[in-house]
Design an enzyme around this catalytic site. Structure first.
Site, PDB file in Angstrom:
ATOM      1  N   GLU A   1       0.816  -1.207   0.000  1.00 42.49           N
ATOM      2  CA  GLU A   1       0.000   0.000   0.000  1.00 42.49           C
ATOM      3  C   GLU A   1       0.852   1.260   0.000  1.00 42.49           C
ATOM      4  O   GLU A   1       0.558   2.218  -0.711  1.00 42.49           O
ATOM      5  CB  GLU A   1      -0.934   0.029   1.212  1.00 42.49           C
ATOM      6  CG  GLU A   1      -1.774   1.297   1.240  1.00 42.49           C
ATOM      7  CD  GLU A   1      -2.720   1.398   2.415  1.00 42.49           C
ATOM      8  OE1 GLU A   1      -3.573   2.302   2.402  1.00 42.49           O
ATOM      9  OE2 GLU A   1      -2.608   0.571   3.345  1.00 42.49           O
TER      10      GLU A   1
ATOM     11  N   ASP B   1      -0.742  -4.999   3.080  1.00 40.81           N
ATOM     12  CA  ASP B   1      -1.276  -3.812   3.746  1.00 40.81           C
ATOM     13  C   ASP B   1      -0.673  -3.792   5.147  1.00 40.81           C
ATOM     14  O   ASP B   1      -1.039  -4.607   5.994  1.00 40.81           O
ATOM     15  CB  ASP B   1      -2.803  -3.862   3.820  1.00 40.81           C
ATOM     16  CG  ASP B   1      -3.402  -2.500   4.167  1.00 40.81           C
ATOM     17  OD1 ASP B   1      -2.673  -1.683   4.763  1.00 40.81           O
ATOM     18  OD2 ASP B   1      -4.579  -2.264   3.851  1.00 40.81           O
TER      19      ASP B   1
ATOM     20  N   ILE C   1      -0.809  -1.714   7.745  1.00 40.12           N
ATOM     21  CA  ILE C   1      -1.805  -1.457   8.787  1.00 40.12           C
ATOM     22  C   ILE C   1      -3.117  -1.166   8.085  1.00 40.12           C
ATOM     23  O   ILE C   1      -3.316  -0.076   7.530  1.00 40.12           O
ATOM     24  CB  ILE C   1      -1.414  -0.290   9.714  1.00 40.12           C
ATOM     25  CG1 ILE C   1      -0.104  -0.599  10.446  1.00 40.12           C
ATOM     26  CG2 ILE C   1      -2.537  -0.013  10.722  1.00 40.12           C
ATOM     27  CD1 ILE C   1       0.367   0.516  11.365  1.00 40.12           C
ATOM     28  N   ASP C   2      -4.000  -2.135   8.077  1.00 38.60           N
ATOM     29  CA  ASP C   2      -5.331  -1.946   7.501  1.00 38.60           C
ATOM     30  C   ASP C   2      -6.242  -1.452   8.617  1.00 38.60           C
ATOM     31  O   ASP C   2      -6.535  -2.182   9.559  1.00 38.60           O
ATOM     32  CB  ASP C   2      -5.856  -3.266   6.926  1.00 38.60           C
ATOM     33  CG  ASP C   2      -7.188  -3.076   6.237  1.00 38.60           C
ATOM     34  OD1 ASP C   2      -7.341  -2.064   5.528  1.00 38.60           O
ATOM     35  OD2 ASP C   2      -8.081  -3.920   6.411  1.00 38.60           O
TER      36      ASP C   2
ATOM     37  N   THR D   1      -5.842   2.300   9.550  1.00 39.85           N
ATOM     38  CA  THR D   1      -4.911   3.252  10.162  1.00 39.85           C
ATOM     39  C   THR D   1      -5.626   4.251  11.064  1.00 39.85           C
ATOM     40  O   THR D   1      -5.091   4.651  12.107  1.00 39.85           O
ATOM     41  CB  THR D   1      -4.092   3.986   9.083  1.00 39.85           C
ATOM     42  OG1 THR D   1      -3.351   3.031   8.317  1.00 39.85           O
ATOM     43  CG2 THR D   1      -3.120   4.978   9.698  1.00 39.85           C
TER      44      THR D   1
ATOM     45  N   ASP E   1      -6.237  -4.248   0.418  1.00 44.34           N
ATOM     46  CA  ASP E   1      -7.198  -4.294   1.522  1.00 44.34           C
ATOM     47  C   ASP E   1      -7.769  -5.697   1.725  1.00 44.34           C
ATOM     48  O   ASP E   1      -8.131  -6.068   2.847  1.00 44.34           O
ATOM     49  CB  ASP E   1      -8.380  -3.351   1.257  1.00 44.34           C
ATOM     50  CG  ASP E   1      -7.994  -1.894   1.151  1.00 44.34           C
ATOM     51  OD1 ASP E   1      -7.182  -1.448   1.990  1.00 44.34           O
ATOM     52  OD2 ASP E   1      -8.498  -1.202   0.251  1.00 44.34           O
TER      53      ASP E   1
END
Length: 265
Positions: A65, A81, A83-84, A86, A209
């Site tokens: 990402e 990802d 940190i999905d 944030t 995601d």
């Protein structure tokens, strides 16, 4: 390979949680808008994941990402990802995750999603089932919208897409038992896989995601399509359910109905 992915997701989740405890305002930034957040921890976690992948598999491609695509085009590609969720991460809400998927010739073959604050590690391999902390997962048997707990998100509203989720939300809310909005697409999919949610829909999602979460859901017996019942997801919207509920949820988007197409993922 799955052991490496699980260990990598777990280590990355630990790094994210440690970063959250020391997060400062100076480490919080915006991308396209004030609601589109990124932190120094996002970037640090992605750098860590990429470095470990390159060390073990230098010939593989990577799509993250924060850093985009790197490496030469390859049969194997990692979708990351760091940190999905944030915004949840920044506010101290524990519903965020690290998502790592491995694709072979465009098909996801393995993946893991780690929710470090919740102590949960989901993983799956194609054809081998889905698991949470070592226990096998199975979707719910709910087949009626009136008995369903669904999840959704509002990235499309922030992106100023039309139509957006508010065009569908009132009618769906009237038909179902309840709706949750927690902020991590990867975890929403895992919770459908675990039978906690019966379905999930959203717009404006990106491959990073959902790549790992989709495999985990499908290996738990779930189903994914676009909002017309076809395979053009996430570009044409995204619906994920326990399978049994799928026709009923598709019926909430009647003007978007299309002939089902095989997904290229």
């Amino acid at each position: 390979m799955i052991d490496f992915i699980r260990e990598l997701a777990s280590a990355a989740g630990k790094l994210a949680a440690e970063g959250r405890r020391t997060l400062s305002e100076a480490e919080i930034h915006t991308k396209r808008s004030s609601a589109d957040l990124v932190t120094a921890v996002d970037r640090r976690v992605e750098e860590f994941i990429c470095a470990e992948i390159r060390r073990r598999h230098p010939g593989h491609g990577i799509f993250g990402e924060e850093t985009g695509r790197s490496g030469d085009p390859a049969e194997y590609c990692w979708i990351i990802d760091p940190i999905d969720g944030t915004t949840s991460f920044v506010h101290g809400f524990p519903y965020y995750s690290v998502s790592i998927a491995l694709q072979y010739r465009g098909r996801t073959v393995a993946g893991a999603v780690c929710a470090p604050e919740l102590g949960e590690l989901f993983h799956a391999e194609a054809g081998k089932g889905a698991f949470l902390n070592g226990g096998r997962l199975r979707v719910s048997a709910t087949g009626e919208l009136s008995r369903a707990l669904l999840a959704t998100g509002f990235g499309c509203v922030r992106a100023r897409m039309r139509p957006d989720n508010f065009d569908y939300l009132p009618e769906i809310t009237r038909r179902v038992q309840d709706i949750r909005r927690c902020g991590s697409a990867a975890l929403d999919l895992c919770n459908v896989a675990a039978g906690r949610f019966d379905g999930y829909w959203e717009f404006a999602l990106q491959p990073y995601d959902i790549a790992a979460g989709v495999l985990i859901l499908e290996e738990a017996g779930g189903r994914v399509t676009d909002i017309g019942g076809g395979g053009d997801w996430p570009a044409n919207g995204f619906i994920a359910t326990n399978g049994t509920l799928h026709p009923a949820l598709l019926g909430c988007f009647p003007e978007k109905r299309s002939q089902p197409r095989r997904s290229s993922r």
